[in-house]
Design a protein around this motif. Structure first.
Motif, mmCIF file in Angstrom:
data_model
loop_
_atom_site.group_PDB
_atom_site.id
_atom_site.type_symbol
_atom_site.label_atom_id
_atom_site.label_comp_id
_atom_site.label_asym_id
_atom_site.label_seq_id
_atom_site.Cartn_x
_atom_site.Cartn_y
_atom_site.Cartn_z
ATOM 1 N N ALA A 5 -2.228 2.928 -5.315
ATOM 2 C CA ALA A 5 -2.324 2.791 -3.862
ATOM 3 C C ALA A 5 -2.146 1.346 -3.439
ATOM 4 O O ALA A 5 -1.505 1.052 -2.435
ATOM 5 N N CYS A 25 -4.199 7.018 -2.713
ATOM 6 C CA CYS A 25 -5.573 6.510 -2.760
ATOM 7 C C CYS A 25 -6.548 7.643 -3.100
ATOM 8 O O CYS A 25 -6.463 8.738 -2.560
ATOM 9 N N THR A 81 0.832 -1.205 0.000
ATOM 10 C CA THR A 81 0.000 0.000 0.000
ATOM 11 C C THR A 81 0.865 1.253 0.000
ATOM 12 O O THR A 81 1.890 1.314 0.671
#
Lengths: 226, 693
Positions: free
Chosen positions: B209, B155, B150
Motif C-alpha cells: 500500500a 491496505c 500509495t
C-alpha cells in the motif's frame, strides 16, 4: 455505511467559532478532564459544533483540534468514525432520522422512508431543493415498543404512519416543528397500551404495613394448617 | 522473569514480554502484520492468534497479551501456550482469508512483490483458495507526498504507518479515517507528509500500500545485488544496504544497528540514490582559456604538476569535504606533508573544533544508545531534527518515556518534542554557566545530564569559547563523571570526526579553510563544496570529487572520484564509532577511487606515497592510528579532556546561534544532484503545500 468525506470546498465556511454560550460550555467541558487529557472532550465539542452549525465543517474540525491541542488528522478520524457527525450540509429546518432496524422495519419504516424519498430527496443525506429538509436511515434509537419512529433533532416521533410523517414533515418545513407533539403520535402515554391501560384496572388498596391487616380470629390458622 | 511453556518447551522470559515475543524466544514462528517491536501494540490484524491453555476457548491475540496475563494450572503447572495446534492453524487460515477478501491480488504489478509480508504469510499460513466471489472494495489512492506512493486498495489497516508517524516521527500526520470496511489511511486533506523519517513507512508497510515513489516499477527485489554499507548523508552513520542492479544503485534500505539507527533512516539517506547518477564527473577536466575542457589523466596531472612546481609548500593547501572517507583524507594528508605543507583542514564549515584538545572534545561522548539512559538534555546551537534526523528520533524516544527535561539555546524550531526554550545565544549560556538560570537546577538534579553542542554554536568565530563554556557547564552540573560522559558534540558531516581523528587540521603555521580559499597558490578540494567560493582567490584549485557542484565549477583541474557507494572506505560517526562502507558498484567512466588518484598524483609530483593498494594504505593508517582498526567500536575520549577544556578562557560574542543547515534536503553535492531531493526541498520551502494529484 459508505465512505465519509468532508464536504466540497464550496460548502465549507471559511471560519468557525463557538458562540459565547457554547464557548463557556466548551471550557467547562474541557475542565471535566485532567490536565493533559483535554482531548477527551473531542466528541462533546464536535457535537456542540454540529448543533451550532447544523453540520461539522472543516473549520469546526480545525477549531476543535486547536482548542484541544490535537493534530487535525486525529479530530478528522473521530469525525469520520461516528456517523452521527454530519460532514455535509443537511436540512436547515429538519433532518429526519428514520429508524430502519428490525422492529421498526417490521412495523413499516420502509413506508416512512418512501415518504422521505418522495417529499425530500430520493437519496438520504441530500437536502431537498430549498435546503430545508433532509433524511437518513439510522440504526435503532431505542423506541422499539413505539415502532416505527423517526428522530428529528433531539426529539423522537413515534407510532408513525406515512400520513402522520407527512404532516410532521410539512409542519417542520413550515417552521412549526415546535408545535408538533413529541413522543407517540397515537393515543397512548409513552409506551403504555394504545387507548389507555388494559390491565390492572381494578382499584387496589395497597397493603402498606401489617398494621393494615385485620387481625384474624384466633385458632383459624390452626385450622388451615393442620 | 516469568516461566511458561510454548509448544511444550519451557522458557523463561522477562515480565514485560508479550506472548508473541515469548513464542519467538522459544523458536516458534508467529505470523503478524500490525505488531512491530518498536511501535505500540495495536492488536488489530489478528494474524498472531495462538492457543492459550486454560484460557477462554478461543484463540488469543498473542501480540496484545502479556506473559503475566496467562494463568498456570491449578496444581502449580506452568502456563502453557501453543502455536501449532489445529485451532491455531484454523484461526490463521480464517484471518488470512478475511485479509485477502479485500486485498487485490495484483502481486505481478506490485512493487512489494517478493518482499511482501502478506505474500509470504499467505503462502505459509493461508489456505490454497478463496471462497469469496463478491466484488472487492475499491479505495481511492491518496497523495501523501513525493516520496511515498500509495495504492490504497492493498491496505490491510495494520496502522503501522499511523503509529510510526505519531510515535517515532513525532508528528501526527497519517490517520485512519472512516470505519470498518470504509476505513482509509490518509493524511489530513491529503497534504504531503513533512517528517524527515517518512520513508520508513515504506519499510513498515507489510503490504504494497505504501511503496517508494522514486523506486516505483524500476526493479524487483530479487534481481538486486545487496551490499551492506554505511550512510554518509549526516554524521550519524546509519547502517544501510545498497541495492544495485549491474552498476546502477536502485535503492537504499536501512539495516538494523541498535547502537546507531535502530532500523530507521532519514529520507535523505533513503532517497538520495538518483543523485548518484546525475551531475557525475566521469573524466578529468582542465581549465583552458577560461573554460573547463575534457582532458586525459596525464594532462590533468601535468597541469597540477606545473602549478605545484611553481610554488612552495607553504602556498599549497588541502580541504577535505563532508563525505570524504578516512583513507582518502589520510592519503591527502600524507601527500601534503610530503609537499612540505601544513595547510590542511577538514572543517570547511569553519567549526572551531581542535583535535589537540583530546578526542572527547569533539565526539558525541554519551553515544546515541546512551541517550536512552540520560535524564536531562541541553541543546546548544543545535537542531538535531535537521542535523541528525535519526538521532533526533532517539531523543524523542527517550522524551516519550517522560522525566526528560530538554532545554534549547539557539533557534527555536519544531523538534518533534517539547522543550524549554532558554534563549538565543551566548548570554543564556553564560547564565547557565554562572548558575543563575533556572534550567541549571534541572541539569544538576539529573543523574545523567547531557549537554549537546551543535554546529550552530561551533562554526562561528567564537566557537572555541562556546565549546569551552559548554564544557564548563558540563563539569559544573556533573555531566562528566567516571561512568557517564554527557558532553557531546553534534556533527553534520560524515567525514568530520574521522578527519579530526587524523589530525586533518592546520599545523602550527598552517592556514585554515577560509584563509586557504583566499590565499593559496594550489588548493586541493577533496569533495569540498560547501564553502563561500565568492571569496576565492586561490590561484589553482584542484577538485577531487564525484559530483559537478560548486567546488567543481570553481576548479581549474577536476579529478573525477568515486561516490560513497562506489568505494570501500572508513567513516567515523559523530559518536566516534569507526564504520566501514563497502563498494556496491564502480564509479562511472574514468572516475577512480580518491585514494588511488592521490597515490597516482603523488608519483607524478615525485613524492610517491608508500602504498600501492587500499590494504597497504590501511596497514599504514592502522599503524599510525590504531583505533581505526577497531570497526564498529568507539575509542572513548577521556573525561579529563572536558575538565581541561572547561578551564579555558571564554569570550563570546552576543549574536545568537544559527544552524548552518538551511535546507535539510540539500546539504551535500549528491543531494543537490538528486531530483527527488530537489522536489522535497521545493515542497519544504513552500511549507508542504502541494496540489494533490
Amino acid at each position: 455505511m459508505s465512505v465519509r468525506r468532508l464536504a466540497e470546498d464550496q460548502f465549507q465556511p471559511t471560519a468557525f467559532a463557538f458562540t459565547a454560550d457554547n464557548s463557556a460550555w466548551a471550557e467547562a467541558t474541557i475542565r471535566k478532564y485532567p490536565e493533559g487529557r483535554q482531548q477527551s472532550a473531542v466528541i462533546p465539542l464536535l457535537m456542540r459544533a454540529q448543533e451550532q452549525d447544523g453540520w461539522v465543517t472543516r473549520a469546526a474540525i480545525e477549531f476543535v483540534a486547536q482548542k484541544l491541542d490535537m493534530a487535525f488528522i486525529r479530530v478528522l478520524e473521530v469525525a469520520t468514525f461516528y456517523t452521527q457527525f454530519q460532514l455535509k450540509p443537511i436540512g436547515t429546518k429538519a433532518h429526519i432520522q428514520v429508524c430502519g432496524t428490525t422492529p421498526c422495519m417490521l412495523r413499516g419504516s420502509e413506508d416512512l422512508m418512501d415518504v422521505c424519498k418522495r417529499k425530500i430527496h430520493a437519496q438520504p443525506l441530500h437536502p431537498n431543493a430549498s435546503g430545508t429538509l433532509s433524511w437518513e436511515e439510522v440504526e435503532c434509537q431505542g423506541a422499539c415498543v413505539n415502532a416505527p419512529m423517526v428522530m428529528i433533532f433531539k426529539d423522537a416521533y413515534e407510532d408513525l404512519t406515512p400520513e402522520r410523517l407527512e404532516e410532521i414533515i410539512d409542519a417542520f418545513d413550515a417552521g412549526k416543528g415546535a408545535e408538533v407533539k413529541t413522543g407517540p403520535q397515537v393515543d397512548r402515554h409513552t409506551s403504555a397500551p394504545v387507548g389507555g391501560p388494559i390491565t390492572l384496572l381494578d382499584e387496589i388498596k395497597p397493603v402498606r404495613t401489617n398494621l393494615d391487616v385485620k387481625p384474624d380470629a384466633p385458632g383459624e390458622a390452626d385450622k388451615t394448617n393442620p | 522473569m516469568v516461566k511458561l511453556k510454548v509448544d511444550g518447551k519451557e522458557i523463561e522470559v522477562p515480565d514485560h514480554f508479550t506472548l508473541l515475543q515469548a513464542c519467538e524466544e522459544a523458536g516458534a514462528e508467529v505470523p503478524r502484520f500490525c505488531f512491530h517491536e518498536r511501535l505500540s501494540v495495536a492488536g488489530n490484524c489478528r494474524m498472531c492468534l495462538i492457543e492459550v491453555k486454560g484460557g477462554p476457548p478461543k484463540p488469543a491475540a498473542s501480540c496484545a497479551m502479556g506473559v503475566r496475563d496467562v494463568r498456570g494450572g491449578p496444581n502449580g503447572e506452568l502456563p502453557e501456550v501453543f502455536t501449532n495446534t489445529p485451532m491455531v492453524k484454523k484461526a490463521r487460515e480464517g484471518v488470512m482469508e478475511f485479509l485477502l477478501i479485500n486485498h487485490p491480488l495484483d502481486c505481478p504489478i506490485c512493487d512489494q512483490g517478493g518482499e511482501c509480508d502478506l505474500q509470504d504469510q499467505a503462502m505459509a499460513f493461508g489456505m490454497d483458495a478463496s471462497r469469496y466471489t463478491e466484488n472487492k472494495r475499491a479505495v481511492e489512492d491518496k497523495y501523501i507526498g513525493p516520496l511515498v506512493k500509495t495504492v490504497m486498495n492493498r491496505c490491510i489497516h495494520c496502522t503501522r504507518c499511523v503509529r510510526f508517524t505519531t510515535e517515532v516521527g513525532g508528528i501526527s500526520e497519517l490517520g485512519l479515517i472512516g470505519r470498518g470496511e470504509d476505513a482509509e489511511i490518509t493524511t489530513y486533506l491529503e497534504q504531503a507528509m513533512t517528517s524527515e523519517l517518512q520513508g520508513n513507512v515504506v519499510d513498515l508497510c507489510p503490504v504494497g500500500a505504501l511503496t517508494s515513489r522514486p523506486f516505483a516499477f524500476t526493479a524487483r527485489p530479487w534481481e538486486l545485488g545487496k551490499t551492506e554499507s554505511v550512510d554518509v548523508m549526516d554524521a550519524v552513520g546509519s547502517a544501510i544496504r545498497v541495492d544495485t542492479r549491474g552498476r546502477e544503485v536502485m535503492r537504499i534500505m536501512p539495516r538494523v544497528n541498535e547502537l546507531v539507527n535502530e532500523e530507521w533512516i532519514s529520507d535523505k539517506t533513503r532517497f538520495i540514490w538518483d543523485g548518484l547518477k546525475t551531475q557525475r564527473l566521469d573524466r578529468p577536466y582542465v581549465r583552458r582559456d577560461g573554460r573547463l575542457q575534457p582532458a586525459t589523466w596525464a594532462e590533468a596531472f601535468g597541469a597540477i604538476k606545473s602549478a605545484v612546481s611553481a610554488t612552495t609548500g607553504a602556498r599549497i593547501g588541502a580541504i577535505a569535504g563532508d563525505v570524504a572517507s578516512v583513507e582518502e583524507m589520510y592519503a591527502l594528508k600524507e601527500l601534503l606533508k610530503s609537499l612540505g605543507s601544513e595547510n590542511i583542514d577538514c572543517r570547511q564549515d569553519g567549526s572551531k573544533l581542535d583535535p589537540s584538545l583530546g578526542r572527547s572534545s569533539y565526539i558525541f561522548n554519551p553515544t546515541i544508545a546512551g541517550i536512552e539512559d540520560a535524564d536531562a538534555l541541553l541543546l546548544i546551537g543545535s537542531n538535531p531534527r535537521f542535523e541528525a534526523a535519526v538521532m533526533n528520533a532517539r531523543i524523542r524516544k527517550r522524551w516519550r518515556r517522560g522525566n526528560f527535561p530538554i532545554g534549547v539555546i539557539g533557534e527555536a524550531g519544531e523538534l518533534r518534542y517539547s522543550y524549554d526554550y532558554l534563549g538565543a545565544g551566548p548570554d543564556t549560556l553564560n547564565e547557565l554557566v554562572g548558575g543563575s538560570h533556572a534550567f541549571v537546577e534541572k541539569l544538576r538534579n539529573a543523574k545523567k545530564p547531557m549537554i549537546v553542542v551543535g554546529p550552530g554554536a561551533l562554526s562561528r568565530e567564537d566557537g572555541a569559547s562556546v565549546l569551552a563554556a559548554a564544557a564548563s557547564l558540563a563539569s559544573a552540573v556533573g555531566a562528566v563523571s567516571a561512568d557517564w560522559n554527557g558532553f557531546g558534540v553534534l556533527h553534520t558531516a560524515a567525514s568530520r570526526v574521522g578527519g579530526l581523528d587524523l589530525g586533518f587540521v592546520p599545523g602550527a603555521n598552517g592556514a585554515n579553510a577560509v584563509t586557504m580559499l583566499k590565499s593559496m597558490d594550489v588548493l586541493f578540494l577533496l569533495g569540498a563544496d560547501e564553502m563561500e567560493f565568492s571569496a576565492r582567490h586561490a590561484k589553482t584549485i584542484v577538485y577531487i570529487g564525484s559530483h559537478g557542484d560548486a567546488g567543481a565549477h570553481h576548479a581549474d583541474v577536476i579529478l573525477p572520484g568515486a561516490a560513497y557507494t562506489e568505494k570501500s572506505g572508513t567513516w567515523v560517526n559523530l559518536e566516534g564509532r569507526v564504520q566501514m562502507g563497502n563498494r556496491a558498484g564502480f564509479a562511472p567512466g574514468e572516475a577512480r577511487e580518491e585514494w588511488a588518484i592521490i597515490r597516482a598524483l603523488s608519483d607524478v609530483l615525485g613524492k610517491k606515497l608508500p602504498f600501492d593498494s587500499l590494504s597497504a594504505l590501511r596497514a599504514k593508517l592502522y599503524a599510525a592510528y590504531p583505533h581505526f582498526n577497531a570497526l564498529d567500536e568507539i575509542a572513548a575520549g577521556s573525561a579529563d579532556d572536558i575538565a581541561t577544556l572547561s578551564k579555558k578562557p571564554v569570550s563570546m560574542s552576543k549574536s545568537g546561534f544559527a544552524s548552518p543547515i538551511k535546507d535539510f534536503y540539500l546539504t551535500n553535492p549528491i543531494a543537490r544532484s538528486s531530483a527527488v531531493m530537489a522536489e522535497c526541498s521545493a515542497l519544504a520551502r513552500n511549507n508542504f503545500q502541494a496540489a494533490a494529484e
